[in-house]
Structure formats: structure tokens, C-alpha cells
Design a protein around this motif. Sequence first.
Motif, PDB file in Angstrom:
ATOM      1  N   UNK A 287       4.932  -0.769  -1.597  1.00 54.86           N
ATOM      2  CA  UNK A 287       6.189   0.602  -2.548  1.00 54.86           C
ATOM      3  C   UNK A 287       7.461   0.329  -2.714  1.00 54.86           C
ATOM      4  N   UNK A 288       7.531  -0.199  -1.409  1.00 56.12           N
ATOM      5  CA  UNK A 288       8.989   0.033  -2.059  1.00 56.12           C
ATOM      6  C   UNK A 288       9.851  -2.050  -2.251  1.00 56.12           C
ATOM      7  N   UNK A 289       9.235  -2.420  -2.525  1.00 57.01           N
ATOM      8  CA  UNK A 289       9.421  -3.569  -3.365  1.00 57.01           C
ATOM      9  C   UNK A 289       9.182  -2.990  -4.575  1.00 57.01           C
ATOM     10  N   UNK A 290       8.798  -2.525  -4.883  1.00 56.12           N
ATOM     11  CA  UNK A 290       7.931  -2.222  -6.587  1.00 56.12           C
ATOM     12  C   UNK A 290       9.404  -1.250  -6.854  1.00 56.12           C
ATOM     13  N   UNK A 291       9.721  -0.561  -5.677  1.00 52.42           N
ATOM     14  CA  UNK A 291      11.099   0.583  -6.214  1.00 52.42           C
ATOM     15  C   UNK A 291      12.381  -0.367  -7.416  1.00 52.42           C
ATOM     16  N   UNK A 292      12.303  -1.184  -5.806  1.00 53.35           N
ATOM     17  CA  UNK A 292      13.727  -2.524  -6.382  1.00 53.35           C
ATOM     18  C   UNK A 292      13.583  -2.856  -7.022  1.00 53.35           C
TER      19      UNK A 292
END
Length: 342
Positions: A287-292
Motif C-alpha cells: 500500500x505504501x508503493x501504491x500511494x507513491x
Amino acid sequence: MGKPTVHDIAREAGVSLATVDRVLNARPGVRAQTVARVREAVERLGYVRDTYAANLARQKQYRFAFVLPEGPNQFLDTFRTALGEATQAQAADRLTARVLTAPAHDPHAVVRLLNDLPTGRLDGVAIMTPETPQVRDAVSRLKSAGLPIVALVSDLPNSERDHFVGINSYQAGRTAGLLMGRFIREVTGAVLVVTQSMQARDSIERRLGFDHVMGEQFNGLSILPSVETHGDPVRMARILAQAFRANPGIRGVYSMGPGNAALLDALRPTGRLGELAVVAHELTPTTRQALIDREIDAVINQNVGHLVRSALRVLRAKCDGAEIFAAQERIRIDIVLRENLP
């Protein structure tokens, strides 16, 4: 004047040190009148027990079991890492915590695991599992064996559990609803709701809070029935494809539980990730990478380190007969956006 000691209590109550020790440790063999006299002396003197020193003197151990769902799950991986770090930090306090796992969607396997726990070699149990009648019965048996029970992340409110450690899932669902409505910025359209299982209390409460806010503030949007994936990526891809074919007006996706990697894998082929409003739970590497990458708009998070430390504190307090400080154990709902990633 120095802090009062057990010697002061014995002198004030007119009893022996052995009697004071039995009363402070809630051991049998002391008459009710004597117990009352010792407790009154404790109150008058303002005695505060040093639990750490008492446990060290008695060579007391804290042996806890954490019953978690098995299978690939980044949130649980983070939880296990945090638990390992917390128990290592408290090793000097003679605290150990073992992790036991059972299939998330097999309530009978969960119950077998709970019923097989070696109660005589444990001092407390933390459980992360959906609530079923069989689970409630298993919790009752553990309580009958004298074990404190903590429910983790998903509550077991109708069981005999001692405490719940996790966010308020109804409030989290309301938060997701407000974010979703603001992100979509349209009067009409549909929202798809995805979770692993609607048996889990947290999913039920999140859906309830989500629906309430959408109905109150964004009633032009149609909220589709919850889609259950049961942790199966193939099922996720199939049912999402079916949902988008049947509902071309979908404008947003709310992911109420784990499985966000499979969700994103299923959404990417649609070519609509950039235009869909997507709200998910738990900050993980995925989810962190998807936010980025702007594939997810917001993540509703609960601090895993706080979850672990709170569960351990509550279990220890229950073992020691100590007070639980509600404000300290309240898990905060965090809203994580691309712009405020920690």
C-alpha cells in the motif's frame, strides 16, 4: 518520609509479613476480615506495589500465546516482526510470546488450535480471529482455565475476552466513507466494497460505518454488496472482472481488509486505477508503493507497534491484577496519504 513497604503494612494491620504477601498476591488461606484489614492498611499508607520487583523476586514468568491467521499477509508479517522486537526488549522481564497460526477461513481449525493450547504452560492468550459460536466456547474454556484473553484487531465482544486491542472499526469505516465521497467528487456512480470475509467483526463494523456516512452525505452514490475473496487471488481477479462488467459506473473501491496486493493486481488490467478512488486499510510495503504510484488515494492505518505493545501490557496487567490505563491502550486511527507518508 520514604515510600511505605510491606513491613509498614504488616505493622499497620497487625499481621505477619507472610499474611501481607498472601493478600497482595491474592492467594487463599486468609480470613475475609484479615484481608480487609490489610487492604485498609494499604489504602491508608498509600502503598504502591512494585510489580517488577515482586515478579523478579518470585522468578515470575509471562508466557503468552498469540493466535494469528496463517498465510501470506503483509500486515501479519509486520505484526510478527513487531512482536519479536517487543518480546526481545522485554526479555529481562521474563516475558515470552509464541505465535501459533490457523487457516483464516477455517473456524474449526481455529477452535482446534485454541482447545489444544497447553493452558498449564501459558499465562495469557491474544487472539486474532473472526467470532463464531465455536470460538466463543473455546474462549470460555480458556477463561475457565484462568487465562486472560485479549482480542486483536477484530473484536470478540460476545465472548468472555478481557480486553480488545485495535481501532474502532465503525469509526474507521466512517472515515473511509468520508474520504471516498470526497475523492469521487461526483453526484452519481457506484462504489465497490472488497474484503476477505464478512465473518470478521472488523469488516462488519467498517461496512456499517462506511454505509452510514455514504447514506448521510453522499446518497447519490450506489454502494454495491460486499465482495468476499477469502484470501484467494484467483477469486479476487474473477469477481472484480465480473463486478466491473456488471457495473460500468464504478467510481471507487473500498478495500476493508488484507489482500491489497491481489486487489491491485486485479485492478491494473482494467486500466482505471488512475481514475478510480481507492481507499484501503493498513500501511504495508504494497500500500505504501501504491500511494507513491497514485494507485491508492488513502490508507487507514493502525500502528502495529502500538497494537503489539498494548496487547502485551494488557496481558501483563491481567496477570498481575493491575489497572489497565484506557487512554494508553486506545489505538489511534491514522489517515496516510501520499503527501504524509512516514
